[in-house]
Design an enzyme around this catalytic site. Structure first.
Site: not given
Ligand code: SIN
Length: 532
Positions: A47-48, A50, A110, A214, A235, A281, A342, A377, A382
């Site tokens: 799902w990432a 970024g 970012e 889990d 997020h 963030r 997030h 973070r 990550s």
């Molecule tokens: C994002 O694309 O905004 C997420 C990137 C991240 O959480 O490191």
């Protein structure tokens, strides 16, 4: 009930980036089993949007990346860990390319980064990484990947040989095979937890539906310490649309000049932080939360209308397609967004190779707490941590298996199936799921207070007791296993939040708004602390 026992040298629980890259790095002579909770693509990695942060231009430097990480972490990062991770980032990126991940030559920017250093594949970085690594892992004859297998609990040496003395060793795991609805026993010389985060503890989250923590819960029950679980990162920009829960609007959009606006068109971040919409963030999420509470409106907006439709579609194809299906044209309309849970900055205490308090048990990726992220973070650190921890873990395991001739116990207790539970009772499970997630969102969200935390604590203690009663005479299914983990993780978050009587990074308590030197340390919980 038939006894199912599976033996491996290394059992990896979880199939996101940390689990998959670890299995690719282990020596071929080791038998490796990878358990996926659902399908091969079901992990937060996929799902990432970024990407992965790594210094790779001449005007940037390791010092810059280290400084940005430490600033975001608000005084709680472990500098030695930060340095070690960031200085090996370029090697890990090269390795990812060597496995066939087609990273774009351009770099994204970012929030919190002082330079462009986000390696990505358009806005489907995670999806492509996941597909590529799965394909690579499937080529390895020493690796078996099993879908629809969910971890329940670990098996300890003391359960098999009660007279054993010394350090507790983890020798296996009980796992629900969801397809056949039976509990199987997996024995291994080393067990690596790579089960990712716990975003589903909250009502609104960018995480995939199986992100129930889990691994963290099972490690804690087995005897591991956890740290810094109060630092849930929210997020700032999840898409706000009734037909589309959980869809992230990547921070990379703000890196391309996107501006956050309220419904009147005011760029409210300008007054909140010198970096405006690209501030760290925690600050952006909190400012949006405040703006929404003041206005009573359901969302704020991201203005991307400075990009033509063609440019937007070319830079962010997945987001563009998703918005198009909802009749949103980002070149002419503002994108409605809200903050959502997030990332979990805390986790099971581990060193960079994943070693935990228990012999034979390693934890890597988001489930681990290494000290890299501190109180908040830095974006795109990550996936980097997943790669670095998998690399370090592979080295330690390769070394420990060289010349190793240990054996696994022949006989371990089989899972004790209780009486079959009444299906009507499932309504109770679903009710408790909803209750935990709503309570966490309302009482343990972006802005916390002592009173709300105390209420959450009281209620969660009762809920955990109810879950325990229910679990003890219930035929295990995925819902009850996840609920049990969700309940425990929620309690651990609240307990940690109550211990931190200050505000720092992604933990903000209105009753303790200041950052205090006496709390410039980790919040550590030992098994048993959750009810004290
Ligand atoms: C994002 O694309 O905004 C997420 C990137 C991240 O959480 O490191």
């Amino acid at each position: 009930m038939e006894k199912m026992v599976n033996h491996s040298h290394v059992l990896i629980v979880g199939c996101g980036l940390s689990g998959l890259s670890l299995c690719l790095k282990l020596p071929n002579k080791l038998r490796v089993t990878v358990l996926c909770k659902e399908g091969l693509m079901d992990a937060n990695t996929a799902w990432a949007q970024g990407g992965i942060a790594a210094v790779s231009s001449d005007d940037d430097s390791f010092e810059n990346h280290i400084r940005d990480t430490l600033i975001a972490g608000a005084g709680l990062c472990r500098t030695d860990v930060v340095e070690k991770v960031i200085t090996q980032a370029p090697q890990r990126i090269a390795e990812l390319k060597s496995w066939g991940v087609p990273l774009d030559p351009s770099l994204h920017l970012e929030g919190g980064h002082s330079y462009r250093r986000i390696h990505h594949v358009g806005d489907k970085t995670g999806q492509i990484i996941q597909q590529t690594l799965i394909k690579e892992a499937q080529k390895r004859s020493n690796v078996q990947i099993l879908e629809q297998h969910i971890l329940i609990d670990f098996i300890l040496n003391k359960q098999v040989t009660p007279e054993v003395t010394g350090k507790t060793q983890v020798i296996g795991a009980y796992v629900l095979n969801k397809k056949y609805q039976r509990i199987e026993t997996f024995l291994a010389h080393a067990i690596v937890v790579a089960t990712g985060g716990m975003g589903k503890v909250y009502l609104y989250t960018s995480n995939w539906s199986g992100a129930t923590g889990d691994g963290v819960a099972a490690c804690f029950r087995a005897g591991c310490r956890v740290a810094n679980l109060e630092f849930t990162q929210f997020h700032p920009t999840l898409l706000y649309h009734p037909e589309s829960p959980n869809f992230l609007i990547s921070e990379a959009l703000r890196g391309e000049g996107g501006e956050l606006l309220n419904s009147k068109g005011e760029a409210f971040m300008k007054n909140a932080h010198p970096l405006g919409s690209l501030a760290p963030r925690d600050i952006v999420a909190r400012t949006i939360d405040l703006a929404l509470k003041k206005s009573g409106e359901p969302c704020v907006y991201l203005n991307m209308t400075h990009l033509s439709q063609q440019t937007f579609a070319q830079k962010f194809p997945v987001i563009f397609e998703h918005l198009k299906n909802l009749n949103i044209d980002p070149s002419t309309q503002w994108i409605p967004v809200v903050p959502a849970a997030h990332y979990c900055c805390g986790g099971v205490i581990a060193d960079l190779s994943g070693k935990t308090d228990l012999d034979g048990l390693f934890v890597i990726g988001e489930s681990a707490y290494t000290g890299l992220h501190g109180a908040n973070r830095l974006a795109s650190n990550s996936l980097l941590e997943c790669l670095v921890m998998a690399h370090e873990c592979a080295q330690v395991l390769a070394e420990s298996f060289s010349g190793y001739s240990g054996t696994l116990p022949k006989d371990v207790p089989v899972w004790h199936y209780p009486k079959k539970s009444d299906d009507d009772e499932l309504v109770v499970v679903h009710h408790m799921w909803d209750e935990i997630r709503t309570l966490m969102w309302n009482y343990v969200g972006i802005v916390r207070t002592n009173k709300r935390l105390a209420r959450a604590m009281e209620r969660l203690k009762l809920i955990n007791q109810e879950i325990r009663n229910y679990y003890e005479d219930c035929w295990p299914n995925a819902d009850i296993i996840e609920l049990r983990n969700l309940g425990l993780n929620a309690l651990l978050i609240v307990k940690s939040a109550l211990k931190r009587r200050e505000s720092r990074g992604s933990h903000f308590n209105k009753d303790h708004p200041e950052t205090l030197q006496e709390f410039a340390k980790e919040t550590v919980l030992w098994p048993g602390d959750e009810f004290r």
